[in-house]
Design a protein around this motif. Structure first.
Motif, PDB file in Angstrom:
ATOM      1  N   UNK A 208      30.820  45.308  45.466  1.00 13.41           N
ATOM      2  CA  UNK A 208      29.970  44.493  44.591  1.00 13.41           C
ATOM      3  C   UNK A 208      30.691  44.181  43.283  1.00 13.41           C
ATOM      4  N   UNK A 209      31.340  45.186  42.708  1.00 14.46           N
ATOM      5  CA  UNK A 209      32.053  44.958  41.456  1.00 14.46           C
ATOM      6  C   UNK A 209      33.228  44.011  41.621  1.00 14.46           C
ATOM      7  N   UNK A 210      33.927  44.125  42.748  1.00 18.81           N
ATOM      8  CA  UNK A 210      35.043  43.196  42.977  1.00 18.81           C
ATOM      9  C   UNK A 210      34.534  41.773  43.149  1.00 18.81           C
ATOM     10  N   UNK A 211      33.355  41.620  43.774  1.00 22.73           N
ATOM     11  CA  UNK A 211      32.776  40.277  43.903  1.00 22.73           C
ATOM     12  C   UNK A 211      32.395  39.714  42.536  1.00 22.73           C
ATOM     13  N   UNK A 212      31.859  40.565  41.654  1.00 25.71           N
ATOM     14  CA  UNK A 212      31.510  40.102  40.312  1.00 25.71           C
ATOM     15  C   UNK A 212      32.755  39.660  39.543  1.00 25.71           C
ATOM     16  N   UNK A 213      33.826  40.433  39.660  1.00 22.43           N
ATOM     17  CA  UNK A 213      35.060  40.047  38.958  1.00 22.43           C
ATOM     18  C   UNK A 213      35.675  38.786  39.558  1.00 22.43           C
ATOM     19  N   UNK A 214      35.505  38.603  40.852  1.00 20.37           N
ATOM     20  CA  UNK A 214      35.987  37.360  41.462  1.00 20.37           C
ATOM     21  C   UNK A 214      35.196  36.166  40.943  1.00 20.37           C
ATOM     22  N   UNK A 215      33.881  36.337  40.790  1.00 18.61           N
ATOM     23  CA  UNK A 215      33.066  35.261  40.213  1.00 18.61           C
ATOM     24  C   UNK A 215      33.482  34.970  38.774  1.00 18.61           C
ATOM     25  N   UNK A 216      33.834  36.014  38.052  1.00 14.87           N
ATOM     26  CA  UNK A 216      34.250  35.817  36.661  1.00 14.87           C
ATOM     27  C   UNK A 216      35.537  35.009  36.585  1.00 14.87           C
ATOM     28  N   UNK A 217      36.462  35.259  37.503  1.00 17.19           N
ATOM     29  CA  UNK A 217      37.744  34.570  37.454  1.00 17.19           C
ATOM     30  C   UNK A 217      37.645  33.132  37.960  1.00 17.19           C
ATOM     31  N   UNK A 218      36.952  32.920  39.085  1.00 18.89           N
ATOM     32  CA  UNK A 218      36.851  31.573  39.655  1.00 18.89           C
ATOM     33  C   UNK A 218      35.613  31.527  40.534  1.00 18.89           C
ATOM     34  N   UNK A 219      34.561  30.943  39.989  1.00 17.28           N
ATOM     35  CA  UNK A 219      33.292  30.906  40.716  1.00 17.28           C
ATOM     36  C   UNK A 219      33.366  30.004  41.948  1.00 17.28           C
ATOM     37  N   UNK A 220      34.064  28.886  41.856  1.00 22.19           N
ATOM     38  CA  UNK A 220      34.140  27.956  42.985  1.00 22.19           C
ATOM     39  C   UNK A 220      34.903  28.582  44.145  1.00 22.19           C
ATOM     40  N   UNK A 221      36.035  29.215  43.843  1.00 26.39           N
ATOM     41  CA  UNK A 221      36.808  29.855  44.906  1.00 26.39           C
ATOM     42  C   UNK A 221      36.023  31.011  45.535  1.00 26.39           C
ATOM     43  N   UNK A 222      35.279  31.768  44.724  1.00 30.92           N
ATOM     44  CA  UNK A 222      34.484  32.870  45.262  1.00 30.92           C
ATOM     45  C   UNK A 222      33.382  32.362  46.171  1.00 30.92           C
ATOM     46  N   UNK A 223      32.726  31.279  45.768  1.00 21.83           N
ATOM     47  CA  UNK A 223      31.687  30.703  46.618  1.00 21.83           C
ATOM     48  C   UNK A 223      32.269  30.171  47.915  1.00 21.83           C
ATOM     49  N   UNK A 224      33.520  29.701  47.873  1.00 16.71           N
ATOM     50  CA  UNK A 224      34.142  29.160  49.081  1.00 16.71           C
ATOM     51  C   UNK A 224      34.420  30.234  50.119  1.00 16.71           C
ATOM     52  N   UNK A 225      34.585  31.488  49.684  1.00 18.02           N
ATOM     53  CA  UNK A 225      34.857  32.568  50.631  1.00 18.02           C
ATOM     54  C   UNK A 225      33.605  33.384  50.947  1.00 18.02           C
ATOM     55  N   UNK A 226      32.425  32.891  50.562  1.00 17.27           N
ATOM     56  CA  UNK A 226      31.182  33.508  50.995  1.00 17.27           C
ATOM     57  C   UNK A 226      30.450  34.324  49.956  1.00 17.27           C
ATOM     58  N   UNK A 227      30.889  34.342  48.711  1.00 20.00           N
ATOM     59  CA  UNK A 227      30.187  35.081  47.658  1.00 20.00           C
ATOM     60  C   UNK A 227      29.116  34.177  47.062  1.00 20.00           C
ATOM     61  N   UNK A 228      27.852  34.606  47.134  1.00 21.29           N
ATOM     62  CA  UNK A 228      26.742  33.809  46.615  1.00 21.29           C
ATOM     63  C   UNK A 228      26.660  34.001  45.102  1.00 21.29           C
TER      64      UNK A 228
END
Length: 416
Positions: A208-228
């Motif tokens: 969960x924390x890694x997903x949050x940090x991924x959203x912080x760095x690049x929300x569009x790229x995170x959403x593209x790999x399945x992170x809501x």
């Protein structure tokens, strides 16, 4: 030592430390003012750890954390005051705290989390300055709603009576106006700091924390790999609000503290201090949030203590118009500016004071198998690995020097 046994021994050691602090804290710090400051610093650490979830890990910008701390403070004060009455009143006993404090902390966390969900669902689709304005507006609406409530009016509805019972601008001093019972001693406050630190640490290094940090760095790229993005943001906002509510419940019942919960305690200045703790220590760092909470709390108190020096008092006598309180804030701001110039990423950045020991599985002493080179279709048909066709040869012809046996084509059926 086996890891489960090590964890049990660590938990018992921490439990022994907080129990020893409960009964020996007055011996360690005989001055009640310094005891209050130490406990207040620990409450600020919990507030900073909770704000670090949304501002540091998720990369959002919330400046209304004082609103959630205030909601938790009023909820905890109401629950603790009424339970104290049901237990017979009198001096807050350590034994009774095991009935009062769990209920107050649970109620404060749930109510603050509910408000966090109400605020987070519509507002976390916003970003940057717009989200900051919404959270600041929520905190000010909460504070002004209680501060402007009339008490004892004849024509009040149910909501007006509820708000009036909170004391309005005077503050809430318990159901009988004798003060909120101060059950939150070192055992509960230091214990809550330990639990909040463990939870924040586990959250940061979890999926969960890694997903949050991924959203912080690049929300569009995170959403593209399945992170809501909306789901993770709203949930992190709820977690942050619940932590702020728990910090408020501890603040309202803090031993040697103010027995009255007042709306002026939760102004924008408190939100600004919480943001300073997170940014100063390092956004996203658990160790940084802890150090930032302690540093900011004691720095403000230290500057206040400097006002009692003879040289400062002589300066005030020479210049009566000098406002020492304004000078204190100027000095405090200067310290922060200097630290931000020297360490723009904070004291720790995103690093931690202690490196996380990742559990490693035992590897086999045998090394990995040698990679098998890829074989082209021509080489596979030739039954020869490593030979390549000459550069000018057609792809269907085998390499020179290699004889390939071709099977005869089956004769087709003759037409009758």
């Amino acid at each position: 030592m086996p890891r489960p046994l090590q964890r049990v021994l660590t938990a018992l050691l921490l439990l022994g430390v907080v129990v020893a602090l409960e009964f020996g804290f007055e011996t360690v710090l005989p001055d009640a003012a310094w005891r209050q400051l130490a406990l207040f610093a620990m409450v600020n650490v919990i507030a900073a750890l909770s704000l670090n979830v949304i501002n540091g890990m998720a990369g959002q910008f919330s400046i209304g954390h004082a609103g959630f701390v205030g909601i938790g403070a009023y909820t905890g004060a109401v629950v603790a005051g009424n339970l104290h009455q049901h237990l017979g009143g009198g001096e807050p006993l350590f034994g009774n705290s095991f009935v009062v404090m769990p209920a107050a902390l649970l109620a404060s966390g749930l109510v603050a989390a509910l408000f966090g969900l109400v605020v987070g669902l519509p507002s976390l689709r916003l970003r940057g300055d717009y989200l900051a304005i919404v959270t600041l507006g929520f905190a000010e609406i909460f504070r002004l709603t209680i501060a402007t409530a009339t008490t004892g009016g004849p024509d009040q509805g149910a909501i007006g009576k509820l708000l009036g019972a909170l004391g309005g601008p005077i503050g809430y001093a318990g159901p009988d106006d004798t003060g909120v019972p101060q059950y939150a001693g070192p055992f509960w406050i230091f214990g809550a700091v330990v639990l909040a630190t463990i939870l924040a640490w586990r959250l940061k290094f979890s999926g969960w924390g890694r997903a949050l940090r991924a959203l912080r760095e690049d929300e569009i790229a995170s959403a593209a790999v399945g992170v809501d993005p909306t789901r993770y943001k709203v949930t992190s906002f709820v977690i942050s609000a619940a932590g702020g509510g728990i910090a408020g419940a501890l603040l309202s019942s803090m031993r040697d503290g103010n027995p009255t919960v007042q709306p002026d305690q939760f102004t924008f200045n408190y939100s600004f201090d919480a943001i300073t703790m997170v940014i100063l220590g390092g956004s996203g760092s658990v160790s940084g949030a802890i150090l930032g909470g302690v540093f900011v709390t004691f720095t403000v108190k230290l500057i206040e203590q400097l006002q009692g020096l003879d040289s400062v008092l002589a300066l005030k006598a020479a210049y009566p118009a000098l406002d020492l309180n304004a000078l204190r804030m100027v000095l405090y701001a200067g310290i922060l500016i200097g630290l931000m110039v020297l360490r723009p990423e904070g004291l720790f950045g995103e690093r931690e004071l202690f490196g996380r020991r990742w559990s490693r599985r035992k590897r086999s002493p045998v090394g990995p198998a040698e990679p098998v080179p890829a074989t082209t279709g021509v080489e596979a048909g030739a039954g020869y690995e490593g030979a390549l066709p000459s550069p000018g040869a057609p792809p269907d012809e085998p390499p020179p020097g290699i004889t390939v046996g071709r099977e005869g084509k089956p004769a087709g059926r003759e037409l009758e």
